[in-house]
Design an enzyme around this catalytic site. Structure first.
Site, PDB file in Angstrom:
ATOM      1  CB  SER A  24      -0.870  -0.020   1.264  1.00 36.60           C
ATOM      2  OG  SER A  24      -1.400   1.246   1.511  1.00 36.60           O
TER       3      SER A  24
ATOM      4  CE1 TYR B   6      -3.467  -0.031   4.884  1.00 35.23           C
ATOM      5  CE2 TYR B   6      -4.062  -2.321   5.239  1.00 35.23           C
ATOM      6  CZ  TYR B   6      -3.735  -1.278   4.391  1.00 35.23           C
ATOM      7  OH  TYR B   6      -3.678  -1.501   3.028  1.00 35.23           O
TER       8      TYR B   6
ATOM      9  CE  LYS C  88      -1.458  -4.254   3.320  1.00 34.20           C
ATOM     10  NZ  LYS C  88      -1.661  -5.607   2.756  1.00 34.20           N
TER      11      LYS C  88
HETATM   12  C1  WQD Z   1      -9.684   9.312   0.895  1.00 31.63           C
HETATM   13  C2  WQD Z   1      -9.993  10.762   1.219  1.00 31.63           C
HETATM   14  C3  WQD Z   1     -10.553  11.118   3.517  1.00 31.63           C
HETATM   15  C4  WQD Z   1     -14.357   9.123   3.704  1.00 31.63           C
HETATM   16  C5  WQD Z   1      -7.133   4.221   1.537  1.00 31.63           C
HETATM   17  C6  WQD Z   1      -7.074   2.914   2.204  1.00 31.63           C
HETATM   18  C7  WQD Z   1      -5.653   2.472   2.398  1.00 31.63           C
HETATM   19  C8  WQD Z   1      -4.840   2.613   1.123  1.00 31.63           C
HETATM   20  C9  WQD Z   1      -4.974   3.993   0.540  1.00 31.63           C
HETATM   21  C10 WQD Z   1      -4.764   0.438   0.055  1.00 31.63           C
HETATM   22  C11 WQD Z   1      -9.392  11.195   2.554  1.00 31.63           C
HETATM   23  C12 WQD Z   1     -11.716  11.497   2.605  1.00 31.63           C
HETATM   24  C13 WQD Z   1     -13.159   9.613   3.217  1.00 31.63           C
HETATM   25  C14 WQD Z   1     -15.386  10.029   4.080  1.00 31.63           C
HETATM   26  C15 WQD Z   1     -13.975  11.865   3.442  1.00 31.63           C
HETATM   27  N1  WQD Z   1      -5.226   1.683   0.120  1.00 31.63           N
HETATM   28  N2  WQD Z   1     -12.986  10.959   3.104  1.00 31.63           N
HETATM   29  N3  WQD Z   1     -15.154  11.374   3.935  1.00 31.63           N
HETATM   30  O1  WQD Z   1      -7.502   7.255   3.633  1.00 31.63           O
HETATM   31  O2  WQD Z   1      -6.494   7.517   1.322  1.00 31.63           O
HETATM   32  O3  WQD Z   1      -6.701   5.243   2.402  1.00 31.63           O
HETATM   33  O4  WQD Z   1      -6.375   4.220   0.367  1.00 31.63           O
HETATM   34  O5  WQD Z   1      -4.086  -0.131   0.788  1.00 31.63           O
HETATM   35  O6  WQD Z   1      -5.744   1.136   2.792  1.00 31.63           O
HETATM   36  O7  WQD Z   1      -7.714   3.053   3.445  1.00 31.63           O
HETATM   37  O8  WQD Z   1      -8.722   6.480   1.544  1.00 31.63           O
HETATM   38  O9  WQD Z   1     -11.069   6.610   0.859  1.00 31.63           O
HETATM   39  O10 WQD Z   1     -10.542   6.512   3.336  1.00 31.63           O
HETATM   40  O11 WQD Z   1     -10.029   8.567   2.060  1.00 31.63           O
HETATM   41  O12 WQD Z   1     -13.779  13.084   3.324  1.00 31.63           O
HETATM   42  O13 WQD Z   1     -16.495   9.643   4.526  1.00 31.63           O
HETATM   43  O14 WQD Z   1     -11.405  10.898   1.362  1.00 31.63           O
HETATM   44  O15 WQD Z   1     -10.464  12.032   4.606  1.00 31.63           O
HETATM   45  O16 WQD Z   1      -8.987  12.540   2.457  1.00 31.63           O
HETATM   46  P1  WQD Z   1      -7.310   6.727   2.265  1.00 31.63           P
HETATM   47  P2  WQD Z   1     -10.180   6.986   1.979  1.00 31.63           P
END
Ligand code: WQD
Length: 337
Positions: free
Chosen positions: A127, A152, A156
């Site tokens: 990741s 998490y 990784k």
């Molecule tokens: C993206 C953006 C949130 C939900 C994920 C996986 C991680 C890795 C990378 C594979 C952030 C914002 C989210 C909501 C929001 N992938 N958001 N409201 O945190 O980049 O991590 O991708 O391994 O495992 O978790 O992804 O989709 O949670 O968030 O504003 O209800 O969307 O704050 O800026 P993230 P995400």
């Protein structure tokens, strides 16, 4: 050359899409999945999509005896793709030992079974979280690995180091460490997609469930970041493009004649903000998303996206789908649920 591939977590979101692409490429996947984070009917969907039902074993990947007994069932395994792991960043903060025990325990069980059965090819699901808050948002594989923001992410980093140390130990291993950015979307057929457990942690499934009326309102986690519109930037990659990269990684491994442990960034190379995702979703699907701006989310990185040049060159891989395609496919999938 044998074409059997062990796919742990093969009924999961990225796993199931990868199994389909493996079968299209002429491989014979053997799925190991106990369906704790997926549904058995996903296997039926794979059968519908490919005309063939993959072999499968419902066991716990962290149970070394069980894993070894499955590996010993087959004499012609070319390699292993290891997806099976817990992956909810927020949950990992609440339940750290469950994450370390499962994510590291399952990798060690797989590596030991590979040693016992003389399988050397491994594609590991890693990741972009290993980069933490990068000093420059367009990260290459040489961008320094930073202290993880969550257990998490830490699992990784530790798993990548375990695989590197297995190579140093002299166990014959050719490994590709695939560092995913933000997987989104669903299969264009509408037969496969993401099935979040309970309230989605990730942005796109939360958007689709809000548009479908399952969730009341999306909360945007902060708009006071130093980005164009104040919201976080990520590299959102279509799950089918990601799946195809796994097939390319296996082909790359076939051409390696010495021990390797090689990381690859799998992203589009383009950053997209949260508000851009919301507005693109509304436009491409002609639906409104009810959202409001809320506080920042603990542990969020301000912006990160891939420099995917190494994967494009060495794996001969490139993304075909756009973010808009992924948002259309994710909505099509949500409407089938
Ligand atoms: C993206 C953006 C949130 C939900 C994920 C996986 C991680 C890795 C990378 C594979 C952030 C914002 C989210 C909501 C929001 N992938 N958001 N409201 O945190 O980049 O991590 O991708 O391994 O495992 O978790 O992804 O989709 O949670 O968030 O504003 O209800 O969307 O704050 O800026 P993230 P995400």
């Amino acid at each position: 050359m044998s074409k059997k591939i062990i796919v742990t977590g093969g009924a999961g979101y990225i796993g199931s899409h990868t199994v389909v692409e493996l079968m299209h490429a002429g491989y014979e996947p053997v799925i190991i999945d106990d369906f704790r984070n997926s549904k058995p009917w996903i296997i039926d969907r794979i059968g519908e999509l490919t005309g063939k039902y993959p072999l499968g074993h419902s066991i716990d990947c962290a149970d070394e005896k069980e894993v070894l007994s499955v590996f010993r069932n087959y004499t012609d395994i070319f390699g292993v793709i290891h997806f099976a792991a817990y992956k909810a960043v927020g949950e990992s903060v609440q339940k750290p030992t469950m994450y370390y025990q499962n994510n590291i325990g399952s990798l060690c069980a797989i590596l030991n079974a590979m040693k016992e059965t003389k399988i050397s090819n491994l594609v590991f699901s890693s990741s972009c979280t290993v980069y933490g808050e990068p000093s420059t948002p367009a990260v290459t594989e040489n961008t320094p690995i930073q202290k993880a923001n969550s257990p998490y992410g830490d699992t990784k980093i530790i798993c990548e180091r375990i695989i590197e140390n297995v190579k140093i130990s002299g166990q014959p291993i050719q490994a590709a460490l695939l560092r995913y950015f933000n997987p989104i979307g669903a299969h264009p057929s509408g037969k496969l997609g993401e099935l979040p457990n309970g309230i989605p942690n990730n942005l796109v499934p939360y958007i689709t469930q809000t548009a479908a009326g399952i969730r009341e309102q999306l909360v945007v986690n902060g708009n006071d970041y130093t980005t164009s519109d104040g919201t976080n930037i990520r590299d959102y990659i279509h799950v089918v493009d990601l799946a195809k990269a796994h097939v390319k990684a296996l082909e790359w491994l076939q051409n390696q004649n010495k021990p390797v442990c090689e990381p690859f960034n799998l992203g589009t190379g383009k950053g997209t903000s949260v508000l851009e995702i919301i507005h693109s979703f509304e436009e491409v699907n002609q639906v409104k998303v009810n959202y409001k701006i809320g506080p920042r989310r603990e542990g969020d990185v301000e912006q990160i996206f891939a420099n995917p040049t190494k994967a494009e060159k060495m794996l001969n891989w490139k993304c075909d789908y756009s973010v808009a395609d992924a948002l259309k496919h994710s909505w099509n999938w949500e409407k089938t649920l």
